[in-house]
Design a protein around this motif. Structure first.
Motif, PDB file in Angstrom:
ATOM      1  N   VAL A 294      61.053  14.545  -3.283  1.00  0.00           N
ATOM      2  CA  VAL A 294      62.154  13.766  -2.818  1.00  0.00           C
ATOM      3  C   VAL A 294      63.274  14.683  -2.321  1.00  0.00           C
ATOM      4  O   VAL A 294      63.817  14.523  -1.167  1.00  0.00           O
ATOM      5  CB  VAL A 294      62.594  12.773  -3.932  1.00  0.00           C
ATOM      6  CG1 VAL A 294      63.919  12.153  -3.367  1.00  0.00           C
ATOM      7  CG2 VAL A 294      61.516  11.648  -3.917  1.00  0.00           C
ATOM      8  N   THR A 298      64.667  15.515   2.095  1.00  0.00           N
ATOM      9  CA  THR A 298      65.901  14.823   2.262  1.00  0.00           C
ATOM     10  C   THR A 298      66.170  14.341   3.732  1.00  0.00           C
ATOM     11  O   THR A 298      66.579  13.439   4.039  1.00  0.00           O
ATOM     12  CB  THR A 298      66.832  15.527   1.463  1.00  0.00           C
ATOM     13  OG1 THR A 298      66.937  15.698   0.219  1.00  0.00           O
ATOM     14  CG2 THR A 298      68.427  14.722   1.978  1.00  0.00           C
ATOM     15  N   PHE A 318      57.280   6.411  -1.574  1.00  0.00           N
ATOM     16  CA  PHE A 318      56.997   7.263  -2.511  1.00  0.00           C
ATOM     17  C   PHE A 318      56.211   6.719  -3.765  1.00  0.00           C
ATOM     18  O   PHE A 318      55.628   7.339  -4.357  1.00  0.00           O
ATOM     19  CB  PHE A 318      58.425   7.882  -3.120  1.00  0.00           C
ATOM     20  CG  PHE A 318      58.933   8.780  -2.048  1.00  0.00           C
ATOM     21  CD1 PHE A 318      58.645  10.319  -2.099  1.00  0.00           C
ATOM     22  CD2 PHE A 318      59.885   8.347  -0.937  1.00  0.00           C
ATOM     23  CE1 PHE A 318      59.191  10.967  -1.041  1.00  0.00           C
ATOM     24  CE2 PHE A 318      60.351   9.389  -0.263  1.00  0.00           C
ATOM     25  CZ  PHE A 318      59.966  10.775  -0.117  1.00  0.00           C
ATOM     26  N   ALA A 381      65.361   8.157  -3.961  1.00  0.00           N
ATOM     27  CA  ALA A 381      65.224   8.216  -2.483  1.00  0.00           C
ATOM     28  C   ALA A 381      65.467   7.086  -1.623  1.00  0.00           C
ATOM     29  O   ALA A 381      66.066   7.246  -0.523  1.00  0.00           O
ATOM     30  CB  ALA A 381      63.685   8.625  -2.027  1.00  0.00           C
TER      31      ALA A 381
END
Length: 391
Positions: A294, A298, A318, A381
């Motif tokens: 994660v 970014t 994710f 995230a």
């Protein structure tokens, strides 16, 4: 975001860094493999424990003979028990408190540097003792009916008693002194699996019993075939003392089911804890690597958010990636676990015992571990703001 697009993005995220994905999957593989192996080995070991209990506990019957005038059981009554179907061997014993502490010496010489005498238990027995107590003669032989008929002054020492008296060889017919009388040692009995106290005892034929106050039978030990103990426990008193069977005290064979199930349950619980610990370690590994992923992605997350992806889309992506990693590890781990169980059983010559439901549920367990491990990284995230991520 359509489900098909979500799955495509998740697979693309997994395959973007194959080495990292493989290492992440390895944690789940190890966890699931350990879980399957430990539970399978526990079940297999539990099966062996059941066999041990069946061999020892459920194949023995003890009949206690109380004092009575006239005696309730004669020495030759053991022959009647051995004729019962299911009996493999039987022995009659005569024991008393007075004969439990008898001075026994290896010789009459006074040697201040070594102990020549010991206080040992003397008991009288019939000839079937080694087979009944599951012992073996490490030296010499056990006395037979011929010794009884001839009234020979012979003894058999337990292995521990022989060491205490310093009797190491019997090929030259050594003697031990009980009181002032010498008795020829004709054999040494190894430590029996049943009645372990016999290892430190001196055994004499029934014909010599009256010399030590051992005139009457006090106990009868019966060895049976597997599954015949309960039946023999009901039949043995009548065979030993017809008409007085109600006066004999039968030690009913302890049913090993509860004890063996408890032991097997304890073993399985122990291995289950070990397997779960390994599984937790794998989950932590997935969570750690997913969190690192994660942080590395970014900019990608910011770009997706700027192009219109909602928080739930990022979280779902994710979560699905970590679930797929866990599922893959679960499939590989289940296969390796089954192979390992069969290999261990083959080496130990055990019968492999494995619940098929465990092997089938392992991939699902891996997927669940991946899902739980990816919760925090996915939420982190999803909470990223597009401007902050792009910055």
């Amino acid at each position: 975001m359509h489900v098909r697009d979500l799955a495509g993005e998740a697979f693309a995220g997994m395959l973007a860094c194959p080495v990292r994905t493989a290492l992440t999957t390895l944690g789940t593989v190890l966890g699931i493999t350990t879980l399957v192996v430990t539970l399978g080995v526990a079940a297999t070991a539990g099966n062996q424990i059941v066999g041990r209990f069946d061999e020892l506990t459920a194949t023995s019957v003890t009949v206690d003979v109380p004092e009575h005038d006239p005696p309730l059981v004669a020495w030759d009554a053991v022959e009647q028990v051995t004729r019962l179907r299911g009996v493999t061997s039987a022995v009659a014993l005569a024991e008393s408190e007075a004969a439990a502490n008898v001075a026994v010496r290896a010789n009459r010489l006074v040697d201040p540097t070594r102990a020549a005498g010991r206080t040992l238990t003397v008991l009288a027995a019939t000839s079937g003792l080694p087979e009944t107590v599951r012992g073996r003669m490490v030296q010499g032989r056990f006395f037979d009916q011929g010794h009884v008929d001839r009234g020979e002054r012979v003894v058999v020492l337990g292995e521990q008693a022989a060491r205490m008296l310093g009797v190491t060889r019997i090929d030259r017919a050594p003697a031990v002194f009980i009181g002032e009388q010498p008795y020829t040692v004709i054999g040494v009995l190894g430590e029996p699996r049943r009645e372990r106290a016999l290892a430190a005892a001196v055994m004499v034929p029934s014909s010599l019993g009256p010399r030590f106050g051992l005139r009457h039978v006090t106990r009868v030990l019966v060895a049976t075939g597997l599954g015949a103990a309960e039946l023999i426990a009901r039949q043995a008193p009548a065979a030993l003392s017809p008409g007085n069977e109600h006066l004999l005290l039968v030690g009913s064979p302890a049913t090993p089911a509860r004890a063996r199930d408890a032991v097997a349950g304890d073993v399985e619980a122990l291995f289950l804890v070990l397997g779960l610990v390994s599984l937790v370690v794998g989950a932590v590994g997935i969570a750690n690597v997913t969190l690192v992923t994660v942080m590395e992605r970014t900019a990608e997350i910011g770009l997706r958010r700027a192009l219109g992806a909602a928080r739930r889309h990022i979280a779902a992506q994710f979560l699905l990636e970590s679930t797929l990693v866990g599922l893959t590890g679960g499939v590989i781990g289940a296969a390796l676990g089954v192979v390992a169980i069969v290999a261990v059983s083959a080496v130990q010559r055990w019968t492999p015992v494995l619940d098929v439901r465990l092997a089938l549920a392992a991939p699902g367990a891996g997927a669940a571990v991946g899902l739980l491990a990816g919760l925090y990284p996915a939420l982190r995230a999803a909470r990223m703001e597009p401007v902050d991520a792009l910055r």
